[in-house]
Design an enzyme around this catalytic site. Structure first.
Site, mmCIF file in Angstrom:
data_model
loop_
_atom_site.group_PDB
_atom_site.id
_atom_site.type_symbol
_atom_site.label_atom_id
_atom_site.label_comp_id
_atom_site.label_asym_id
_atom_site.label_seq_id
_atom_site.Cartn_x
_atom_site.Cartn_y
_atom_site.Cartn_z
ATOM 1 N N ASP A 82 1.106 -1.332 -0.830
ATOM 2 C CA ASP A 82 -0.334 -0.026 0.340
ATOM 3 C C ASP A 82 0.937 0.991 0.063
ATOM 4 O O ASP A 82 1.751 0.980 0.112
ATOM 5 C CB ASP A 82 -0.791 0.338 1.320
ATOM 6 C CG ASP A 82 -1.816 -0.740 0.982
ATOM 7 O OD1 ASP A 82 -2.554 -1.542 -0.318
ATOM 8 O OD2 ASP A 82 -2.816 -1.442 2.431
ATOM 9 N N TYR A 85 5.783 -9.521 7.080
ATOM 10 C CA TYR A 85 6.117 -8.511 7.617
ATOM 11 C C TYR A 85 6.334 -7.781 9.057
ATOM 12 O O TYR A 85 6.297 -8.924 10.003
ATOM 13 C CB TYR A 85 4.864 -7.916 7.202
ATOM 14 C CG TYR A 85 4.108 -7.629 6.159
ATOM 15 C CD1 TYR A 85 4.822 -6.700 5.475
ATOM 16 C CD2 TYR A 85 3.486 -9.123 5.583
ATOM 17 C CE1 TYR A 85 3.692 -6.767 3.260
ATOM 18 C CE2 TYR A 85 3.235 -8.533 3.863
ATOM 19 C CZ TYR A 85 3.246 -7.705 2.951
ATOM 20 O OH TYR A 85 2.706 -6.951 1.884
#
Lengths: 253, 253
Positions: free
Chosen positions: B52, B110
């Protein structure tokens, strides 16, 4: 007039160092202006010591004199309101009347950061220097032991400095390493009673050269015993250097 | 035509995410352009998945098809020559003919980074989110245990997502903390077989709310068993999130 102390953090990337000068924007200038806007009075903010152009500070200690009705602990927020995003006052307090951030500083801790990688890493490159050659992490820790204690660091001081003595005491050098998926980050924390101009950056460069087999143990010993400038490593670039802490004989914040 | 793989690092601060779009500069656009300049042919660089707007990547994996005489391992340097400073190709290689960076990805890791501080810290604020309230680090590690394993993460997925299934497997959540002179940095590493839209950021927010006593253990269990959206924490901001690794069933680099 009362004396106030500030704990200040800054990203030095876009500044010409701490001290006010004509041809560059400096951290001191931004702080003076921000305190003046917050309190409506002209002040000079004095730091524990200058940091060079591009050097960062996680916890610089400063003082200034002013007359204000703002409670000491609220000064931080009032000053931050007038500071750019890359400078932040972390804490504020009223200091003893005779407090001097420069003269009273007893110990300072700097950190020099490197990352070992054949390619530039955008996520590390702002606060650490890229090292492309191979570095023996065990030797890096060995090198740290050679510098601890009281030594004449004349060979580690930029030429032309005007100081009474080039003798300094290093209390400790701690080397932190972190490996993640083939990439290695190194942090060299150096605590001493004071540092000469460029001393930390030259110390870091000498440790790295030793760990890369570009200097021998005897070179380092000669650099300290005979102050031989030819026995030290490269003075490392500013961006890898951060002033991490300044200690006094009493608690300021 | 041959298939090539790239390991790419980027600072997402100034980009509208990975995927090419009309109204923002994206990482994919910059990479396509850089490969085209380096090789003189039009290419589309495909990543393991989109990131994103504002999200960083330490090691995004990409592939593209091209005809070139440049040796595979030299592609990295040739492409970097045409990239801005905040994107860097760390490694390049020739990939198996049928390699697909998206479809073949088996695991992703992540990291969500926070720093606990009453004041904004310019040295941490680019890659971590400031948390002003107090967080129990022991409870943060406890929360990690609740999410490991196979669960329906529907409550952790942004509304309106079109996916076949919201079941995902989380292999591990590791919480690293580091305290230095009263300041605490936290890194939450999450490894899974895939993540829904906003899932990592909502997971991190839920863990943090649990550790700050804003959610109970029963809330988290309910969020997983009954997919109750009201039992999860805030979706954390993009800047604290970094794609740390993508794993395949074979070595690419």
């Amino acid at each position: 007039m009362k004396k106030y102390a500030l704990l200040v953090c800054y990203d030095g990337t876009n500044y010409g160092g701490w001290q006010i000068q004509k041809n560059a924007v400096t951290v001191q200038q931004k702080l003076n202006e921000a305190v003046e806007k917050a309190l409506g009075v002209k002040v000079t903010v004095t730091a524990s010591g200058r940091t060079d152009s591009g050097v960062h500070a996680a916890a610089q200690v400063c003082h200034f004199l002013a007359e204000t009705s703002v409670p000491p602990e609220r000064l931080a927020a009032a000053i931050n309101f007038n500071l750019p995003d890359d400078i932040s006052v972390l804490k504020s307090s009223e200091a003893p009347e005779n407090f001097d951030a420069t003269a009273n500083a007893k110990r300072k801790t700097y950190c020099y950061r490197i990352y070992i990688s054949g390619r530039r890493n955008p996520l590390k490159d702002r606060y650490a220097e890229q090292i492309k050659f191979s570095v023996d992490l065990h030797k890096l820790k060995q090198a740290a032991r050679l510098f601890e204690g009281k030594h004449d660091f004349k060979a580690y001081c930029a030429a032309g400095s005007q100081v009474k003595t080039t003798v300094r005491r290093i209390y400790s050098i701690k080397v932190w390493t972190r490996e993640y998926r083939g990439s290695t980050d190194v942090e060299i924390y150096i605590t001493g009673n004071g540092f000469l101009y460029n001393m930390v950056r030259t110390l870091a460069g000498t440790m790295i050269y030793f760990a890369a087999d570009r200097l021998k143990k005897e070179d380092i010993i000669r650099s300290l015993e005979e102050c031989d400038r030819n026995s030290v490593g490269k003075t490392m670039p500013a961006k890898g250097l951060t002033l991490e802490a300044v200690d006094y004989d009493f608690d300021l914040f």
